[in-house]
Design an enzyme around this catalytic site. Structure first.
Site, PDB file in Angstrom:
ATOM      1  N   TYR A 162       0.804  -1.221   0.000  1.00 48.72           N
ATOM      2  CA  TYR A 162       0.000   0.000   0.000  1.00 48.72           C
ATOM      3  C   TYR A 162       0.835   1.268   0.000  1.00 48.72           C
ATOM      4  O   TYR A 162       0.291   2.359  -0.009  1.00 48.72           O
ATOM      5  CB  TYR A 162      -0.907   0.036   1.232  1.00 48.72           C
ATOM      6  N   LYS A 229       2.233 -14.246   5.407  1.00 46.97           N
ATOM      7  CA  LYS A 229       2.482 -15.178   4.313  1.00 46.97           C
ATOM      8  C   LYS A 229       3.998 -15.415   4.256  1.00 46.97           C
ATOM      9  O   LYS A 229       4.624 -15.293   3.196  1.00 46.97           O
ATOM     10  CB  LYS A 229       1.917 -14.544   3.026  1.00 46.97           C
ATOM     11  N   ASP A 283      -3.334 -17.806   4.051  1.00 46.44           N
ATOM     12  CA  ASP A 283      -4.335 -18.615   3.336  1.00 46.44           C
ATOM     13  C   ASP A 283      -5.033 -19.569   4.297  1.00 46.44           C
ATOM     14  O   ASP A 283      -6.254 -19.746   4.240  1.00 46.44           O
ATOM     15  CB  ASP A 283      -3.709 -19.372   2.159  1.00 46.44           C
ATOM     16  N   ASP A 307      -6.639  -6.259   4.751  1.00 51.34           N
ATOM     17  CA  ASP A 307      -7.699  -5.763   3.878  1.00 51.34           C
ATOM     18  C   ASP A 307      -8.620  -6.919   3.485  1.00 51.34           C
ATOM     19  O   ASP A 307      -9.846  -6.857   3.653  1.00 51.34           O
ATOM     20  CB  ASP A 307      -7.053  -5.137   2.634  1.00 51.34           C
TER      21      ASP A 307
END
Ligand code: NAD
Length: 416
Positions: A162, A229, A283, A307
């Site tokens: 971002y 992640k 995930d 988000d």
């Protein structure tokens, strides 16, 4: 003449101040509000009624918010003139008065500003986006047991993909950067490609994780989960996990247990009064929230994961119409609707003000007016249970009474 050009500071209010990092809130605090665009005015008027009545009832008229209107979005254009989507004095006023609440804002198309919300977060360094997600009985939800989800998400707000460092495929900048990387770091990025940069720092991670753990401790929550992640992006997302654990051990050693320690030192049994720090890969976390939602509590995560995760979690309990949010720094805080301006319903007194009302509940708690916040939450629950709801819920509920935005607010007040 005050120091602001267009903002009128209410004469019957006093400033919230910050003393030793803590808010000092008078009985008549000035709180800034941005009404918002599109359906914003309908939602704001309804929400303000609910806030004022709750404060009056909770404190027998001894406390009262002195609302101060500040401007952003389309209303700012009409007050300040062309291209003034986010006037400087709006930002100055939030900085000076510490606490603000806002409705949804139109995102300007073209013209340099990516999004007013993102800009506000960046210029005020509001580094944590806080989204509580829980179920209110009766709200239409796609889940079999939506009440099992009750989490508070802390999303890092200033770093990650971002940060806006992106170069378009085919441009000189992109080619220059790719050639530099290919040559100096022995990589093989295809030309042409678009490229983006994902910066994540220990500084940014630590302050976010610290806020999340402080919240967990002060609200008797059981765990903080670091969602990342890191199996793929080792030096950004993986570092987020490592820095998160490091911060937890360095600053909260006697109050936390890590998941490793839980097994190596405590035989899997959580010691009384401590919070568990664990981590999950992003995930897998989406599955976990669907399959074992009650194993999660406070969640801390980098910007992009946050988000995705906050919208997905909100959907499990009935969608964005009831999802509150806040963007906070060490003291400055903006509470906000998480949905957009829903322009096709503007001025129709039709949409659900629940998101701004619940954001106000967060705000009241933030300033220490918990009793007023609880009154609102209880009355809102009761109103939904009685199936008195706006169109978005009414169309999915059997036997509902559909009411307008303003009527919904009045129903909440009468159920207080
Ligand atoms: P949106 O959230 O405004 O609307 C999408 C749909 O969701 C609406 O058509 C409506 O059916 C429903 N909806 C939204 N809010 C609702 C409410 N309170 N009650 C009932 N139903 C509701 O999203 P969009 O159409 O993509 O965006 C419209 C504008 O809002 C754009 O300018 C966008 O940039 C902006 N936006 C602002 C924010 C913000 O200020 N936080 C967030 C998202 C979008």
């Amino acid at each position: 003449m005050g120091k602001f050009k267009k903002i009128t500071v209410p004469s019957d209010g006093e400033k919230i101040t910050v003393v030793n990092g803590k808010l000092k809130v008078p009985d008549n605090p000035v709180i800034a509000f941005i009404e918002g665009d599109g359906t914003g005015p309908d939602i704001w008027n309804a929400s303000k009624l609910v806030f004022d009545e709750a404060v009056k009832k909770a404190y027998n008229g001894k406390k009262k918010i002195a609302w101060m209107e500040i401007y952003a979005g389309e209303k700012a254009l009409s007050v300040y003139g062309k291209n003034k989507w986010l006037p400087e004095e709006t930002v100055d006023a939030i900085r000076e008065y510490t606490v603000a609440i806002k409705g949804p804002l139109t995102t300007p198309i073209g013209g340099g500003i990516r999004s007013l919300n993102v800009t506000l977060r960046q210029v005020l360094d509001l580094f944590a986006c806080v989204r509580p997600v829980k179920y209110y009985s009766g709200v239409p939800s796609p889940m079999k047991a939506p009440q099992k989800l009750n989490i508070v998400l802390y999303r890092e707000n200033t770093e990650d993909v971002y940060s806006g460092i992106e170069f378009k495929s085919g441009t000189d900048e992109a080619e220059k950067l790719i050639k530099y990387i290919n040559k100096n770091f022995n990589k093989n990025i295809r030309i042409p490609s678009g490229v983006g940069i994902k910066p994540m720092s220990e500084f940014g991670t630590a302050r976010l994780v610290k806020k999340a753990i402080e919240y967990a401790l002060s609200h008797n929550r059981k765990s903080v989960t670091l969602v990342h992640k890191g199996n793929i992006m080792k030096f950004t997302e993986g570092a987020f996990r490592d820095w998160g654990y490091k911060l937890a051990k360095a600053e909260f050693r006697d109050k936390i247990v890590t998941e490793d320690e839980l097994w190596s030192e405590h035989n899997g049994k959580m010691p009384e009064g401590k919070i568990l720090i664990k981590d999950r890969i992003a995930d897998s976390m989406f599955q976990q929230l669907l399959l074992r939602p009650d194993e999660y509590d406070v969640v801390a995560t980098p910007n992009l994961n946050g988000d995705y995760l906050s919208d997905a979690a909100a959907a499990q309990v009935g969608g964005l119409g009831m999802a509150p949010g806040a963007n906070i720094s060490y003291s400055t805080a903006i509470f906000e609707a998480t949905h957009g301006t829903a322009p096709k319903y503007a001025g129709l007194d039709k949409v659900n003000p629940g998101s701004v009302i619940l954001s106000g509940v967060m705000m009241l708690e933030y300033i220490g007016w918990k009793k007023a916040g609880r009154l609102i939450e209880k009355a809102l629950k009761k109103t939904i249970k009685l199936k008195v709801v706006t169109y978005d819920f009414a169309r999915q509920m059997k036997g509902a009474t559909e009411v307008k935005t303003s009527e919904f607010a009045k129903a909440i007040v009468s159920n207080m």
